[in-house]
Design a protein around this motif. Structure first.
Motif, short mmCIF file in Angstrom:
data_model
loop_
_atom_site.label_atom_id
_atom_site.label_comp_id
_atom_site.label_asym_id
_atom_site.label_seq_id
_atom_site.Cartn_x
_atom_site.Cartn_y
_atom_site.Cartn_z
N ARG A 95 -9.66 4.58 12.39
CA ARG A 95 -8.96 4.35 11.14
C ARG A 95 -9.82 4.77 9.95
O ARG A 95 -9.34 5.41 9.02
N SER A 146 -9.09 12.10 4.60
CA SER A 146 -8.23 12.31 3.43
C SER A 146 -9.09 12.41 2.15
O SER A 146 -8.81 13.24 1.29
N TYR A 192 -0.61 8.69 5.52
CA TYR A 192 -1.77 9.45 5.06
C TYR A 192 -1.34 10.73 4.35
O TYR A 192 -0.35 11.34 4.71
N ILE A 216 -16.69 5.75 2.12
CA ILE A 216 -15.86 5.80 3.34
C ILE A 216 -16.56 6.67 4.35
O ILE A 216 -16.34 7.88 4.41
N ARG A 254 -9.76 8.48 9.58
CA ARG A 254 -8.57 9.06 8.93
C ARG A 254 -8.69 8.95 7.41
O ARG A 254 -8.34 9.88 6.68
N VAL A 255 -9.17 7.80 6.93
CA VAL A 255 -9.33 7.66 5.48
C VAL A 255 -10.41 8.64 4.99
O VAL A 255 -10.25 9.30 3.97
N GLN A 256 -11.50 8.75 5.76
CA GLN A 256 -12.59 9.65 5.39
C GLN A 256 -12.08 11.09 5.27
O GLN A 256 -12.40 11.80 4.31
N GLY A 289 -6.13 3.79 1.09
CA GLY A 289 -6.49 3.64 2.49
C GLY A 289 -7.56 2.59 2.73
O GLY A 289 -7.64 2.03 3.82
N PHE A 290 -8.36 2.30 1.73
CA PHE A 290 -9.45 1.32 1.93
C PHE A 290 -8.90 -0.04 2.33
O PHE A 290 -9.41 -0.69 3.24
N TYR A 344 -0.06 4.14 0.22
CA TYR A 344 -0.64 5.22 1.02
C TYR A 344 -0.64 4.89 2.50
O TYR A 344 -1.46 5.40 3.24
N ASP A 383 0.81 -1.21 0.00
CA ASP A 383 0.00 0.00 0.00
C ASP A 383 0.84 1.26 0.00
O ASP A 383 1.50 1.59 0.98
#
Ligand code: CLR
Length: 264
Positions: free
Chosen positions: A194, A201, A19, A182, A197-199, A96-97, A16, A14
């Motif tokens: 977690r 970004s 972040y 997300i 954090r993806v949301q 990030g998913f 990413y 990954d």
């Protein structure tokens, strides 16, 4: 599991795992979401535009309308599942998913995949005559009469109209789809932090794209659309429960496994 390809997270694969914070990273984040959207969207907008004249004839509409309730449900469930499969592919490439646990990935897809299908429907919708590209031609709401859920169909078509009115670019649509997926408000998440954090970004990606396009006022309208999506999806679930009660055999043995896994 039928959610093929949902693997446990491997940080080595990954890019990413850190972040995105800098602008360059946000650009990269947007670029991969847009690329993933493009590669999983089945038809390009121009292709769909060129097909606009392909409408179902009276006779063809008759054929759909004379199907039994369970035949038509099965048919639509197959089409929807096909579309959902592309959304699963799209999700897997949202930076990030794949860092999320397998359970959280499935929890997000359970509620989010149908919503993204409905967001994507706007690309397949012709507002001039209220038709949607379905089975190779453009179909009006009357084609879905034998499903016996005209309230859902009306609501879905209204939603498509509303989405089209926003005139989103493909970039905006891609980022919005990712944000719909997300979402920390979904039930049954193990690691909300977690997901958040993806949301964040993805949110900064969408803000970035809107600012670049000088359309920051769209953000508010997009959040309004997300609320409508919620109600549409609970209506879909309600209809599915109604159907499964009346036609348990079709729902149990003839619906695609992925459809059952996600929605039943
Ligand atoms: C959405 C965008 C996808 C391609 C696609 C495939 C199937 C289509 C779907 C789109 C829009 C909604 C749709 C669906 C098949 C049946 C469904 C037309 C265009 C209607 C609304 C009926 C829903 C019935 C359920 C209650 C079973 O990339």
């Amino acid at each position: 599991h039928d959610l093929m390809g949902i693997h446990p997270y491997n940080p080595l694969e990954d890019p990413y795992s850190i972040y995105p914070h800098s602008l360059r990273n946000i650009d990269e984040l947007c670029a991969s979401i847009v690329r993933s959207h493009r590669e999983t969207s089945q038809y390009r907008v121009e292709e769909l535009h060129a097909l606009r004249w392909k409408l179902f004839s009276r006779e063809e509409i008759q054929v759909y309308q004379s199907k039994t309730v369970d035949e038509m449900w099965q048919h639509c469930a197959i089409r929807l599942t096909d579309a959902v499969q592309y959304v699963v592919e799209f999700a897997k490439h949202i930076p990030g998913f794949r860092m999320l646990s397998q359970n959280d990935q499935i929890a997000l897809l359970k509620t989010g995949s149908m919503e993204v299908v409905l967001v994507r429907m706007s690309r397949f919708f012709n507002t001039e005559n209220s038709t949607v590209f379905f089975d190779g031609k453009f179909a009006g709401a009357e084609v879905f009469k034998s499903l016996a859920c005209s309230d859902l169909i009306t609501a879905v078509f209204d939603f498509a109209h509303g989405m089209c009115a926003l005139k989103l670019t493909e970039h905006q649509l891609a980022l919005f789809s990712a944000l719909v997926l997300i979402n920390t408000d979904r039930p049954c998440l193990e690691d909300r932090g977690r997901v958040q954090r993806v949301q964040r970004s993805v949110e900064s990606g969408l803000t970035h794209v809107l600012r670049r396009d000088n359309q920051e006022s769209l953000m508010h309208k997009l959040y309004q659309r997300m609320a409508v999506l919620r109600s549409l999806c609970s209506l879909h679930m309600e209809k599915l429960r109604w159907f499964s009660q009346r036609y348990p055999l079709t729902a149990h043995s003839l619906f695609p496994p992925l459809y059952k896994e996600l929605f039943a």
